[in-house]
Design an enzyme around this catalytic site. Structure first.
Site, PDB file in Angstrom:
ATOM      1  N   ARG A  71       0.854  -1.194   0.000  1.00  0.00           N
ATOM      2  CA  ARG A  71       0.000   0.000   0.000  1.00  0.00           C
ATOM      3  C   ARG A  71       0.886   1.239   0.000  1.00  0.00           C
ATOM      4  O   ARG A  71       1.786   1.353   0.834  1.00  0.00           O
ATOM      5  CB  ARG A  71      -0.939   0.019   1.205  1.00  0.00           C
ATOM      6  CG  ARG A  71      -2.061   1.044   1.065  1.00  0.00           C
ATOM      7  CD  ARG A  71      -3.010   0.998   2.262  1.00  0.00           C
ATOM      8  NE  ARG A  71      -3.758  -0.253   2.363  1.00  0.00           N
ATOM      9  CZ  ARG A  71      -4.667  -0.494   3.298  1.00  0.00           C
ATOM     10  NH1 ARG A  71      -4.905   0.422   4.231  1.00  0.00           N
ATOM     11  NH2 ARG A  71      -5.314  -1.644   3.333  1.00  0.00           N
ATOM     12  N   SER A 170      -8.169   0.518   0.676  1.00  0.00           N
ATOM     13  CA  SER A 170      -9.126   0.583   1.770  1.00  0.00           C
ATOM     14  C   SER A 170      -9.546   2.026   2.054  1.00  0.00           C
ATOM     15  O   SER A 170     -10.131   2.689   1.210  1.00  0.00           O
ATOM     16  CB  SER A 170      -8.541  -0.096   3.012  1.00  0.00           C
ATOM     17  OG  SER A 170      -9.506  -0.234   4.015  1.00  0.00           O
ATOM     18  N   ASP A 329     -16.256   1.422   5.008  1.00  0.00           N
ATOM     19  CA  ASP A 329     -15.152   2.138   4.385  1.00  0.00           C
ATOM     20  C   ASP A 329     -15.204   1.860   2.880  1.00  0.00           C
ATOM     21  O   ASP A 329     -16.047   1.085   2.414  1.00  0.00           O
ATOM     22  CB  ASP A 329     -13.815   1.743   5.026  1.00  0.00           C
ATOM     23  CG  ASP A 329     -13.445   0.290   4.791  1.00  0.00           C
ATOM     24  OD1 ASP A 329     -14.342  -0.502   4.453  1.00  0.00           O
ATOM     25  OD2 ASP A 329     -12.267  -0.055   4.959  1.00  0.00           O
ATOM     26  N   ASP A 331     -13.775   0.057   0.609  1.00  0.00           N
ATOM     27  CA  ASP A 331     -13.766  -1.292   0.039  1.00  0.00           C
ATOM     28  C   ASP A 331     -14.671  -2.247   0.810  1.00  0.00           C
ATOM     29  O   ASP A 331     -14.668  -3.453   0.561  1.00  0.00           O
ATOM     30  CB  ASP A 331     -12.346  -1.851  -0.058  1.00  0.00           C
ATOM     31  CG  ASP A 331     -11.710  -2.122   1.297  1.00  0.00           C
ATOM     32  OD1 ASP A 331     -12.005  -1.367   2.242  1.00  0.00           O
ATOM     33  OD2 ASP A 331     -10.907  -3.070   1.419  1.00  0.00           O
ATOM     34  N   ASP A 333     -14.839  -3.517   3.818  1.00  0.00           N
ATOM     35  CA  ASP A 333     -14.435  -4.584   4.740  1.00  0.00           C
ATOM     36  C   ASP A 333     -14.483  -4.127   6.192  1.00  0.00           C
ATOM     37  O   ASP A 333     -14.280  -4.937   7.104  1.00  0.00           O
ATOM     38  CB  ASP A 333     -13.064  -5.154   4.380  1.00  0.00           C
ATOM     39  CG  ASP A 333     -11.915  -4.171   4.528  1.00  0.00           C
ATOM     40  OD1 ASP A 333     -12.175  -2.968   4.724  1.00  0.00           O
ATOM     41  OD2 ASP A 333     -10.747  -4.600   4.432  1.00  0.00           O
ATOM     42  N   ARG A 334     -14.752  -2.857   6.441  1.00  0.00           N
ATOM     43  CA  ARG A 334     -14.910  -2.347   7.800  1.00  0.00           C
ATOM     44  C   ARG A 334     -16.305  -1.774   7.980  1.00  0.00           C
ATOM     45  O   ARG A 334     -16.977  -1.430   7.007  1.00  0.00           O
ATOM     46  CB  ARG A 334     -13.877  -1.252   8.104  1.00  0.00           C
ATOM     47  CG  ARG A 334     -12.440  -1.697   8.009  1.00  0.00           C
ATOM     48  CD  ARG A 334     -11.500  -0.500   8.145  1.00  0.00           C
ATOM     49  NE  ARG A 334     -10.135  -0.843   7.798  1.00  0.00           N
ATOM     50  CZ  ARG A 334      -9.121  -0.884   8.652  1.00  0.00           C
ATOM     51  NH1 ARG A 334      -9.335  -0.586   9.925  1.00  0.00           N
ATOM     52  NH2 ARG A 334      -7.916  -1.201   8.264  1.00  0.00           N
ATOM     53  N   GLU A 430     -11.093  -6.605  15.436  1.00  0.00           N
ATOM     54  CA  GLU A 430      -9.996  -5.695  15.744  1.00  0.00           C
ATOM     55  C   GLU A 430     -10.578  -4.318  16.000  1.00  0.00           C
ATOM     56  O   GLU A 430     -11.585  -3.929  15.391  1.00  0.00           O
ATOM     57  CB  GLU A 430      -8.997  -5.648  14.598  1.00  0.00           C
ATOM     58  CG  GLU A 430      -7.732  -4.879  14.932  1.00  0.00           C
ATOM     59  CD  GLU A 430      -6.564  -5.299  14.061  1.00  0.00           C
ATOM     60  OE1 GLU A 430      -5.559  -5.765  14.622  1.00  0.00           O
ATOM     61  OE2 GLU A 430      -6.661  -5.164  12.838  1.00  0.00           O
ATOM     62  N   LYS A 444     -11.854  -9.624   7.677  1.00  0.00           N
ATOM     63  CA  LYS A 444     -12.906  -8.702   8.093  1.00  0.00           C
ATOM     64  C   LYS A 444     -13.884  -8.483   6.944  1.00  0.00           C
ATOM     65  O   LYS A 444     -13.505  -8.479   5.783  1.00  0.00           O
ATOM     66  CB  LYS A 444     -12.311  -7.381   8.583  1.00  0.00           C
ATOM     67  CG  LYS A 444     -11.384  -6.662   7.642  1.00  0.00           C
ATOM     68  CD  LYS A 444     -10.783  -5.449   8.342  1.00  0.00           C
ATOM     69  CE  LYS A 444      -9.809  -4.686   7.455  1.00  0.00           C
ATOM     70  NZ  LYS A 444      -8.541  -5.421   7.243  1.00  0.00           N
TER      71      LYS A 444
END
Length: 623
Positions: A71, A170, A329, A331, A333-334, A430, A444
């Site tokens: 990243r 992300s 978020d 993408d 995944d959160r 997390e 996640k």
């Protein structure tokens, strides 16, 4: 007529370069290898301007796999994200898979899955990756639309792929992009694969002649879009986790939700999830539900930032009288969640608070699905920087709690390990608002988390007459009050970061393994220190840490005699020095205000005395 690359190589040949043989060779390599005009010209212009410091930084350092894969900022340079680095990374990954799986038939049968988000260049990077693998006789499952990150690891397990790549940065700023790699078990790569892939990349730096040949993407029988053959089964798996009685309840519940995709890809996936579990569609934040690579309405596209990122969601929710906000978020995944209270004030739940709620919900849901189930065979997981509330739950309820290093790559692999031992993994989380509410996806998953939070909220409202906040208080009453502060300071100087942490581990006149013994002039004493950069742990008999050590990442945990635990660490994706502090109360300790006040006071002292922000010129978090 000379090609542009040949012309530039001729120009460089007749120019006086830096005089540094290593740098000059890397300049020639870049101009020879790169096929993207924009990034090629960035390097060439720096050469013409004799900007050797910039070139040295960009070309003599290489991006490596960190907490979330590769990243970095999108620009020219081996330290950055760009077409050449993506081609090199794909070549290295491909070569590594071929080493690990030498049977050529499996390359064509199982292949690899590739997805991408809505960021600038994401589709291009995904297609370049596909070209590399197609040219090496791999079957490629390439999503041809923006995809939520969790669908890539789900596809690996569904289609038994050898690996997967998700092109995403992300929640990072718009200038960044990333390259997340999953192994055949559906989890993000960990040692030894990460080091092995990195080594393979270094052996395959020169692009093959057909690396940019887009004809591989045309009418190729080895290229498929897996959407229709995979995505319906993702929702079938989600549906199986929610009992019929709860889905009936969802349909009757009057609760409404506001949803924001934070300019990302999540909205159509959350819409379908809500249809699947029989909940009325969420009210969208219209300015943010379509993918926008510029993230036009937010400074940072990260719902974890709190009020500054959720401003439009609050406005929409207030206008439509929806009491709960769900925010993915970019993408997806959160997941962030906010709820309005009786005084019309919005409460943004921390990742640790959502972890407590979803941990309770995962166990409650398991009891509904498996009334005769063996809770002692169940497992929940959290990272070492996250709340220990699951540990407290496990002590009372009888399930096993595991702690891992930071990052879902560790939790996902731990879940797989537990499953292999015959355990039932219910939940992992997390504090950075990442949640895994089953092993359908061993990473996640913000889409399934949104569905579960919505169902939990409907269940609590319909059956318990409780809000999410009321249930959180009930959890603390039962298992003990856990209060935490998780934040960061910004430092863009890697050498200064190293100096700050070196000072902490050589605190006594420069001697190794000597750390601060207290804060606030001795008022709060430190009982134990664990340093996962060096491997030192004062709490073990041999003073060696039991969790894996990474000398390339700063991470020190201080355990105080009054029960406060604080971990200081560097971010793997951003120029941040983070701190995670928690006070863990016992069920019979009801003076929550005192615990919260002590935590706040201690954290302020820890940041001031350990990070020394004024002396070091550190930037404090705005929100």
């Amino acid at each position: 007529m000379c090609s542009t690359n040949t012309s530039l190589l001729c120009e460089i040949k007749n120019m006086k370069l830096s005089g540094d043989p290593e740098l000059d060779q890397q300049i020639r390599n870049w101009i020879k290898w790169d096929r993207n005009e924009t990034t090629r010209n960035q390097i060439m212009n720096a050469v013409r301007c004799e900007d050797w410091n910039t070139l040295r930084a960009r070309l003599l350092n290489r991006i490596e796999f960190g907490t979330a894969g590769l990243r970095a900022c999108m620009r020219a340079g081996f330290d950055s994200m760009n077409e050449l680095v993506v081609v090199q990374s794909a070549q290295g990954l491909c070569a590594y898979i071929k080493e690990q799986v030498p049977e050529e038939s499996e390359w064509g049968d199982k292949g690899i899955v590739i997805g991408y988000d809505g960021r600038h260049n994401s589709k291009r990077y995904a297609e370049l990756t596909a070209i590399i693998f197609l040219n090496n006789k791999f079957r490629v499952q390439l999503y041809t639309r923006f995809v939520a990150t969790p669908l890539v690891p789900f596809t690996i397990l569904r289609l038994k792929c050898l690996a997967g790549v998700m092109v995403t940065a992300s929640h990072n700023p718009k200038e960044d992009n990333g390259y997340k790699v999953y192994w055949s078990n559906g989890a993000q790569i960990i040692p030894p694969h990460d080091a092995g892939i990195q080594e393979s990349i270094m052996k395959n730096l020169e692009p093959n002649g057909d690396a940019w040949d887009e004809s591989a993407l045309c009418a190729n029988d080895m290229l498929n879009d897996p959407y229709e053959s995979v995505v319906p089964f993702y929702y079938d798996a989600l549906k199986k986790l929610i009992p019929c009685s709860m889905m009936e309840q969802n349909g009757k519940c009057s609760l409404t939700f506001t949803y924001t995709a934070m300019h990302g890809v999540g909205y159509p996936y959350v819409q379908r999830a809500f249809d699947t579990i029989n909940i009325k569609q969420p009210v969208p934040v219209t300015e943010q539900v379509e993918p926008d690579p510029n993230f036009s309405t937010v400074k940072f596209p990260n719902p974890e930032e709190g009020k500054t990122s959720l401003e439009l969601a609050f406005k929409r929710a207030n206008m439509c009288n929806t009491p709960i906000i769900l925010a993915n978020d970019p993408d997806a995944d959160r997941l962030a969640v906010a709820e309005i209270d009786r005084e019309k004030k919005w409460k943004i739940f921390t990742g640790n608070e959502l972890g407590a709620l979803l941990g309770w919900w995962a166990l409650e849901n398991y009891k509904f699905r498996e009334p005769e189930g063996d809770i002692s065979n169940c497992v929940m997981i959290a990272s070492t920087v996250s709340s220990k509330i699951l540990r407290a739950m496990g002590e009372q309820e009888g399930f096993t709690f595991y702690e891992t290093l930071t990052g879902f790559k560790w939790m996902g692999n731990k879940a797989i390990e537990a499953q292999a031992e015959g355990k039932t993994v219910l939940f992992a989380f997390e504090e950075a608002i990442g949640f895994m509410v089953s092993t359908n996806v061993v990473d996640k998953d913000g889409v399934s988390a949104a569905a579960h939070v919505a169902t939990m909220a409907c269940y609590l409202r319909s059956k318990k007459c409780m809000s999410l906040q009321e249930k959180l208080r009930d959890i603390y009453e039962t298992y003990g009050f856990h209060t935490s502060v998780c934040s960061y300071v910004i430092c863009k100087d890697p050498e200064l970061i190293k100096t700050i942490f070196t000072r902490l581990r050589t605190f006594d006149e420069g001697q190794e393994n000597t750390y601060p013994k207290s804060i606030l002039n001795g008022e709060f004493e430190i009982e134990h220190v664990r340093d996962l950069t060096t491997g030192y742990d004062s709490s073990t008999s041999d003073q060696k840490a039991t969790l894996p050590v990474n000398e390339n990442a700063q991470m020190i945990t201080f355990i105080f005699k009054n029960g406060l635990v604080v971990t200081l660490r560097t971010s793997g994706t951003e120029p941040k020095m983070k701190y995670y502090a928690e006070m863990c109360g016992k069920p019979d300790d009801k003076n929550w205000d005192k615990l919260s006040t002590t935590l706040k006071r201690m954290v302020e002292a820890i940041v001031d005395e350990f990070y020394e922000p004024k002396k070091n010129g550190l930037q404090m978090r705005a929100d």
